[in-house]
Design a protein around this motif. Structure first.
Motif, PDB file in Angstrom:
ATOM      1  N   PRO A 102       0.814  -1.241   0.000  1.00  9.12           N
ATOM      2  CA  PRO A 102       0.000   0.000   0.000  1.00  9.12           C
ATOM      3  C   PRO A 102       0.835   1.272   0.000  1.00  9.12           C
ATOM      4  O   PRO A 102       0.484   2.256  -0.670  1.00  9.12           O
ATOM      5  N   LEU A 103       1.966   1.273   0.757  1.00  7.97           N
ATOM      6  CA  LEU A 103       2.824   2.463   0.756  1.00  7.97           C
ATOM      7  C   LEU A 103       3.404   2.735  -0.627  1.00  7.97           C
ATOM      8  O   LEU A 103       3.458   3.882  -1.089  1.00  7.97           O
ATOM      9  N   ALA A 104       3.837   1.647  -1.316  1.00  7.66           N
ATOM     10  CA  ALA A 104       4.391   1.821  -2.661  1.00  7.66           C
ATOM     11  C   ALA A 104       3.325   2.320  -3.628  1.00  7.66           C
ATOM     12  O   ALA A 104       3.600   3.168  -4.492  1.00  7.66           O
ATOM     13  N   LYS A 105       2.082   1.793  -3.492  1.00  9.60           N
ATOM     14  CA  LYS A 105       1.010   2.290  -4.354  1.00  9.60           C
ATOM     15  C   LYS A 105       0.733   3.774  -4.093  1.00  9.60           C
ATOM     16  O   LYS A 105       0.533   4.570  -5.030  1.00  9.60           O
ATOM     17  N   GLY A 106       0.715   4.156  -2.794  1.00 12.44           N
ATOM     18  CA  GLY A 106       0.499   5.563  -2.484  1.00 12.44           C
ATOM     19  C   GLY A 106       1.608   6.451  -3.018  1.00 12.44           C
ATOM     20  O   GLY A 106       1.360   7.518  -3.592  1.00 12.44           O
ATOM     21  N   VAL A 107       2.869   6.015  -2.848  1.00 10.65           N
ATOM     22  CA  VAL A 107       3.998   6.799  -3.362  1.00 10.65           C
ATOM     23  C   VAL A 107       3.946   6.881  -4.882  1.00 10.65           C
ATOM     24  O   VAL A 107       4.236   7.920  -5.488  1.00 10.65           O
ATOM     25  N   GLY A 108       3.560   5.762  -5.522  1.00 15.03           N
ATOM     26  CA  GLY A 108       3.444   5.784  -6.982  1.00 15.03           C
ATOM     27  C   GLY A 108       2.369   6.742  -7.456  1.00 15.03           C
ATOM     28  O   GLY A 108       2.567   7.506  -8.419  1.00 15.03           O
ATOM     29  N   TRP A 109       1.221   6.718  -6.791  1.00 14.35           N
ATOM     30  CA  TRP A 109       0.156   7.661  -7.165  1.00 14.35           C
ATOM     31  C   TRP A 109       0.587   9.103  -6.944  1.00 14.35           C
ATOM     32  O   TRP A 109       0.336   9.976  -7.780  1.00 14.35           O
ATOM     33  N   LEU A 110       1.251   9.358  -5.796  1.00 16.29           N
ATOM     34  CA  LEU A 110       1.715  10.711  -5.503  1.00 16.29           C
ATOM     35  C   LEU A 110       2.758  11.169  -6.525  1.00 16.29           C
ATOM     36  O   LEU A 110       2.728  12.306  -6.999  1.00 16.29           O
ATOM     37  N   GLY A 111       3.692  10.251  -6.885  1.00 17.36           N
ATOM     38  CA  GLY A 111       4.682  10.611  -7.892  1.00 17.36           C
ATOM     39  C   GLY A 111       4.049  10.870  -9.247  1.00 17.36           C
ATOM     40  O   GLY A 111       4.477  11.761  -9.994  1.00 17.36           O
ATOM     41  N   HIS A 112       3.020  10.084  -9.573  1.00 16.43           N
ATOM     42  CA  HIS A 112       2.331  10.317 -10.845  1.00 16.43           C
ATOM     43  C   HIS A 112       1.667  11.688 -10.858  1.00 16.43           C
ATOM     44  O   HIS A 112       1.727  12.412 -11.866  1.00 16.43           O
ATOM     45  N   VAL A 113       1.022  12.024  -9.736  1.00 18.29           N
ATOM     46  CA  VAL A 113       0.304  13.302  -9.684  1.00 18.29           C
ATOM     47  C   VAL A 113       1.269  14.480  -9.642  1.00 18.29           C
ATOM     48  O   VAL A 113       1.052  15.509 -10.285  1.00 18.29           O
TER      49      VAL A 113
END
Length: 369
Positions: A102-113
């Motif tokens: 979940p942390l990696a998914k959140g970081v990935g979404w944040l990096g995408h945004v």
């Protein structure tokens, strides 16, 4: 007198010489010498005496190792494996599944945004127009520079031809070529002289080499060949026979020791069976089993029946107490709040038994007047 007895090697009438010689025993091509026969028996006796204790100790260690593996190492290994999974694998799997993913998914979404979307916007609406403009400008400037470069190239080529190429050609033709021919004639003379000197030196070296070859052959090669042929080769054959017999003796001794170890193991197993296992079995079957049955029938079973009766009585008493408490609570609620209101019947629009349609009645759509 006519000799009617047939000679050992003579052929009968109608037999060929090959058929007549089939009755004689064939001689082995690899017949063993007297040295192998003389060495075999003593070596096998000595090796058997030395190998039997080693084989018995080895078999005892094998049995002890199997027992230790089945009774100690395998259960301990399973316990350690389970403990390792409980202490390391399962926590790491939980950490990976419920924390890191979940942390990696959140970081990935944040990096995408925060990075990918602004970078794509910047590339599409800023860098691409600027790049097209620079490409158009550089194309025009490059065309102008190419025209200027072609003019400069033509001028420099003309100057280089008449300032460098033409003088160099004249210098090569009228100066360097005659000098080169003279140097080549001198070199051919030097090469001929060198060949003559090398031929003389080759003859001298060949003579010296011939003398050294025969000296080394007579002083070293022939004595070494004689030592190999008359000393080392027979000694090697003797050592090979001894080694082969020792290896065969070790193999026979190991197999015989295995049979002896198996017999000793069976004897010890039978001895343990008749001295320990059979008396223990007889004591279990003839003494402990009747005593256990008597204890079960006279003590344990009555105690179990009494315990079950007490449990049933306790459960009945608890059920009666719960029912009494429930009724008392209902009486108190009725005295305080009165009787509960009756629920209104709900029309579920289900036909009654009289109004229900059947195939035999006259109220169906097919038979109704």
């Amino acid at each position: 007198m006519v000799d009617l007895e047939k000679a050992p090697g003579a052929a009968r009438p109608g037999e060929t010489a090959q058929q007549a010689g089939q009755g004689e025993p064939a001689r082995r091509a690899d017949a063993e010498g007297c040295l192998a026969v003389a060495i075999r028996i003593p070596v096998r006796i000595v090796v058997l005496v030395l190998v039997v204790p080693v084989r018995m100790v080895w078999d005892a260690l094998v049995v002890a190792g199997r027992f230790l593996r089945d009774t100690v190492l395998r259960p301990v290994g399973r316990a350690l494996a389970w403990l390792g999974r409980a202490l390391f694998v399962w926590p790491l799997v939980g950490l990976w599944r419920y924390v890191l993913v979940p942390l990696a998914k959140g970081v990935g979404w944040l990096g995408h945004v925060l990075l990918v979307v602004p970078a794509a916007w910047l590339y599409r609406w800023v860098l691409t127009p600027v790049g097209h403009g620079l490409a158009w400008f550089l194309t025009r400037v490059g065309a102008v520079l190419a025209a200027i470069g072609r003019g400069l190239y033509a001028g420099l080529a003309w100057l280089g031809r008449y300032l460098l190429v033409v003088p160099a050609g004249w210098l090569y033709r009228w100066l360097l070529t005659p000098v080169g021919h003279g140097l080549a004639w001198c070199g051919r003379g030097l090469v001929w002289c060198g060949r003559q000197v090398a031929r003389g030196a080759g003859l001298v070296v060949t003579g010296i080499g011939f003398v050294l070859y025969w000296t080394v052959r007579v002083l070293l090669v022939l004595p070494a060949l004689a030592v190999w042929r008359w000393v080392l080769a027979p000694l090697g054959r003797v050592l090979a026979v001894v080694g082969r017999e020792v290896a065969d003796a070790l193999g026979h001794a190991w197999r015989i020791a295995g049979h002896l170890s198996l017999a000793v193991g069976r004897f010890l197993g039978t001895l343990l069976r008749w001295t320990v296992a059979e008396p223990a079995r007889w004591a279990y079957r003839s003494v402990l089993t009747p005593v256990g049955h008597a204890v079960r029938d006279t003590v344990l079973r009555p105690l179990a029946e009494a315990g079950r009766g007490a449990g049933r009585a306790t459960r009945q008493a608890l059920a009666t107490a719960r029912l009494t408490v429930r009724q008392a609570r209902a009486d108190v609620r009725r005295m305080l709040f009165g009787e509960p209101a009756e629920p209104n019947p709900v029309d579920r629009r289900e036909p009654s038994a009289v109004e229900a349609r059947t195939l035999g009645s006259s109220t169906t759509a097919l038979t109704k007047d």
